[in-house]
Design an enzyme around this catalytic site. Structure first.
Site, PDB file in Angstrom:
ATOM      1  N   HIS A   9      50.555   1.133  23.242  1.00 54.18           N
ATOM      2  CA  HIS A   9      50.783   0.160  22.167  1.00 54.18           C
ATOM      3  C   HIS A   9      51.651   0.792  21.084  1.00 54.18           C
ATOM      4  O   HIS A   9      51.175   1.355  20.113  1.00 54.18           O
ATOM      5  CB  HIS A   9      49.467  -0.332  21.568  1.00 54.18           C
ATOM      6  CG  HIS A   9      49.631  -1.592  20.766  1.00 54.18           C
ATOM      7  ND1 HIS A   9      49.178  -2.824  21.203  1.00 54.18           N
ATOM      8  CD2 HIS A   9      50.221  -1.827  19.575  1.00 54.18           C
ATOM      9  CE1 HIS A   9      49.471  -3.745  20.302  1.00 54.18           C
ATOM     10  NE2 HIS A   9      50.107  -3.151  19.301  1.00 54.18           N
ATOM     11  N   HIS A  22      55.353  -0.291  19.053  1.00 55.61           N
ATOM     12  CA  HIS A  22      56.454  -1.242  18.858  1.00 55.61           C
ATOM     13  C   HIS A  22      57.765  -0.500  18.600  1.00 55.61           C
ATOM     14  O   HIS A  22      57.778   0.595  18.040  1.00 55.61           O
ATOM     15  CB  HIS A  22      56.139  -2.182  17.695  1.00 55.61           C
ATOM     16  CG  HIS A  22      55.044  -3.138  17.999  1.00 55.61           C
ATOM     17  ND1 HIS A  22      55.260  -4.320  18.681  1.00 55.61           N
ATOM     18  CD2 HIS A  22      53.715  -3.089  17.734  1.00 55.61           C
ATOM     19  CE1 HIS A  22      54.097  -4.966  18.811  1.00 55.61           C
ATOM     20  NE2 HIS A  22      53.153  -4.232  18.253  1.00 55.61           N
ATOM     21  N   HIS A  25      49.022  -9.863  22.319  1.00 63.05           N
ATOM     22  CA  HIS A  25      48.203  -9.462  21.179  1.00 63.05           C
ATOM     23  C   HIS A  25      47.082 -10.477  20.973  1.00 63.05           C
ATOM     24  O   HIS A  25      47.276 -11.684  21.145  1.00 63.05           O
ATOM     25  CB  HIS A  25      49.035  -9.433  19.897  1.00 63.05           C
ATOM     26  CG  HIS A  25      49.918  -8.231  19.756  1.00 63.05           C
ATOM     27  ND1 HIS A  25      50.759  -7.813  20.745  1.00 63.05           N
ATOM     28  CD2 HIS A  25      50.080  -7.364  18.723  1.00 63.05           C
ATOM     29  CE1 HIS A  25      51.419  -6.733  20.317  1.00 63.05           C
ATOM     30  NE2 HIS A  25      51.019  -6.439  19.102  1.00 63.05           N
ATOM     31  N   GLU A  29      42.915  -9.242  16.418  1.00 62.94           N
ATOM     32  CA  GLU A  29      43.144  -8.348  15.288  1.00 62.94           C
ATOM     33  C   GLU A  29      43.014  -9.153  14.000  1.00 62.94           C
ATOM     34  O   GLU A  29      42.017  -9.066  13.292  1.00 62.94           O
ATOM     35  CB  GLU A  29      44.529  -7.689  15.376  1.00 62.94           C
ATOM     36  CG  GLU A  29      44.776  -6.708  14.229  1.00 62.94           C
ATOM     37  CD  GLU A  29      46.217  -6.264  14.121  1.00 62.94           C
ATOM     38  OE1 GLU A  29      46.457  -5.178  13.575  1.00 62.94           O
ATOM     39  OE2 GLU A  29      47.115  -7.018  14.551  1.00 62.94           O
ATOM     40  N   ASP A  50      50.789   1.786  17.246  1.00 60.77           N
ATOM     41  CA  ASP A  50      51.286   0.495  16.767  1.00 60.77           C
ATOM     42  C   ASP A  50      52.664   0.630  16.115  1.00 60.77           C
ATOM     43  O   ASP A  50      53.675   0.510  16.781  1.00 60.77           O
ATOM     44  CB  ASP A  50      50.264  -0.130  15.809  1.00 60.77           C
ATOM     45  CG  ASP A  50      50.372  -1.643  15.723  1.00 60.77           C
ATOM     46  OD1 ASP A  50      51.256  -2.214  16.383  1.00 60.77           O
ATOM     47  OD2 ASP A  50      49.569  -2.257  15.002  1.00 60.77           O
ATOM     48  N   ASP A  51      52.711   0.891  14.809  1.00 54.39           N
ATOM     49  CA  ASP A  51      53.964   1.020  14.056  1.00 54.39           C
ATOM     50  C   ASP A  51      53.885   2.232  13.139  1.00 54.39           C
ATOM     51  O   ASP A  51      53.620   2.098  11.937  1.00 54.39           O
ATOM     52  CB  ASP A  51      54.220  -0.242  13.223  1.00 54.39           C
ATOM     53  CG  ASP A  51      54.453  -1.476  14.062  1.00 54.39           C
ATOM     54  OD1 ASP A  51      55.505  -1.557  14.712  1.00 54.39           O
ATOM     55  OD2 ASP A  51      53.576  -2.360  14.074  1.00 54.39           O
TER      56      ASP A  51
END
Length: 340
Positions: free
Chosen positions: A16, A18, A200, A203, A281-282
């Site tokens: 995961h 991005h 997704h 969340e 994630d980011d």
């Protein structure tokens, strides 16, 4: 006293991450200067911005920062640099396999169109994999803020490149908007083309969002999925089906889903037998990369080295890595655990 092993030496898969969000902050500053892009203070201070996306205004701010960062990626060289640096960071953190998520639509205007954009990204992935030794594949993700017909176009494109590095199809952005079922045809196209379904869910929205991913999109992996912890029956279903949740503890806290790392329900999911793959994630916006997610599991939730090793195994099993890569990574996990 049990020895505390370095989690960076623990072989693992990263499922995961991005595309733009994988960028190094220093690279963003250099590219912004190169192209004359004015960065808000939140993106140039060297520290992750203060975010809270549990309301629409907060999510809009997060998305705006992400869009500004993405606007600094304008050439094939920029794309190659981003992927190479993301791979270098992953290798440093012990990753042996990376599945990076991208919506090529977002890069198409500056890279000559949708097909050229995806081909440039895939070329960059092959080059970075060759240069770093890290296995890398691409998960093409549709944007749920756009029309479902756009998602179908992306799904067909993803299937077309399934033999050139695309392994899955996702659905990102604000899960509170629209319905998962609106994208069911796009996911059917992807699944029929042999791609992994990994939308997704769970969340910013609760357990119902995860159920929609399972029921409407037939997900075999769920991006995030942490809110499933609120529904014991859903936890049992995920565990029984072996659906891997791509859990990103640092981003959950940064976006205000949970107040502090201790509140992220890692232990609840783990004890329920739900497979997990920890992800960053980011990192550009949340300030921590892959190894730090394992440190959160250790420091905030009391995961032992044996349990961290099992988390690493779950990430490998949940990946689309070839069998020989899986065997090598799993053997590496066992070796890490045997270290004295």
């Amino acid at each position: 006293m049990e020895r505390v092993r370095d989690v960076r030496g623990l072989p693992k898969a990263h499922l995961h991450l991005h595309f733009t969000g994988s960028m190094r902050p220093s690279t963003l500053l250099e590219l912004a200067d190169k192209y004359g892009v004015h960065l808000p203070e939140a993106l140039k201070g060297g520290e992750p911005p203060r975010l809270r996306a549990t309301d629409e205004r907060g999510w809009f701010r997060f998305q705006r920062l992400y869009d500004i960062a993405r606007s600094c990626l304008r050439s094939p060289d920029d794309i190659r640099r981003l992927v190479r640096e993301a791979a270098e960071e992953d290798v440093r953190d012990g990753s042996g396999w990376l599945e990076i998520q991208v919506d090529p639509t977002s890069y198409a205007p500056r890279l000559g169109g949708l097909i050229p954009a995806l081909e440039i990204i895939l070329d960059a992935v092959r080059a970075a994999s060759r240069d770093t030794g890290l296995g890398i594949r691409v998960l093409v993700a549709a944007n749920r803020m756009k029309h479902p017909l756009d998602a179908r176009t992306l799904a067909r494109l993803a299937v077309r490149y399934a033999d050139q590095g695309v392994i899955g199809f996702g659905l990102s952005n604000d899960e509170r908007r629209g319905f998962a079922r609106d994208f069911d045809r796009a996911f059917a196209i992807a699944r029929e083309g042999g791609l992994l379904a990994a939308p997704h869910g769970g969340e910013l929205s609760g357990p119902s969002s995860v159920r929609d991913c399972l029921d409407d999109l037939h997900a075999s992996r769920v991006g995030h999925g942490v809110r499933a912890a609120e529904d014991p029956a859903l936890l049992r279903r995920l565990a029984e089906r072996g659906v891997t949740c791509e859990v990103c503890p640092a981003s959950n806290v940064a976006l205000g889903v949970y107040e502090k790392p201790e509140d992220v329900p890692l232990r609840t999911l783990y004890d329920a037998g739900v497979p997990m793959a920890l992800g960053a994630d980011d990192p550009l916006l949340f300030g921590s990369r892959l190894a730090e997610q394992y440190e959160i599991a250790r420091a905030a939730h009391g995961f032992t080295d044996a349990e961290l090793a099992e988390l690493a195994r779950q990430s490998v099993r949940g990946s689309r890595a070839p069998e020989n890569v899986r065997r090598e990574l799993l053997a590496g996990v066992d070796a890490w655990l045997r270290e004295e």
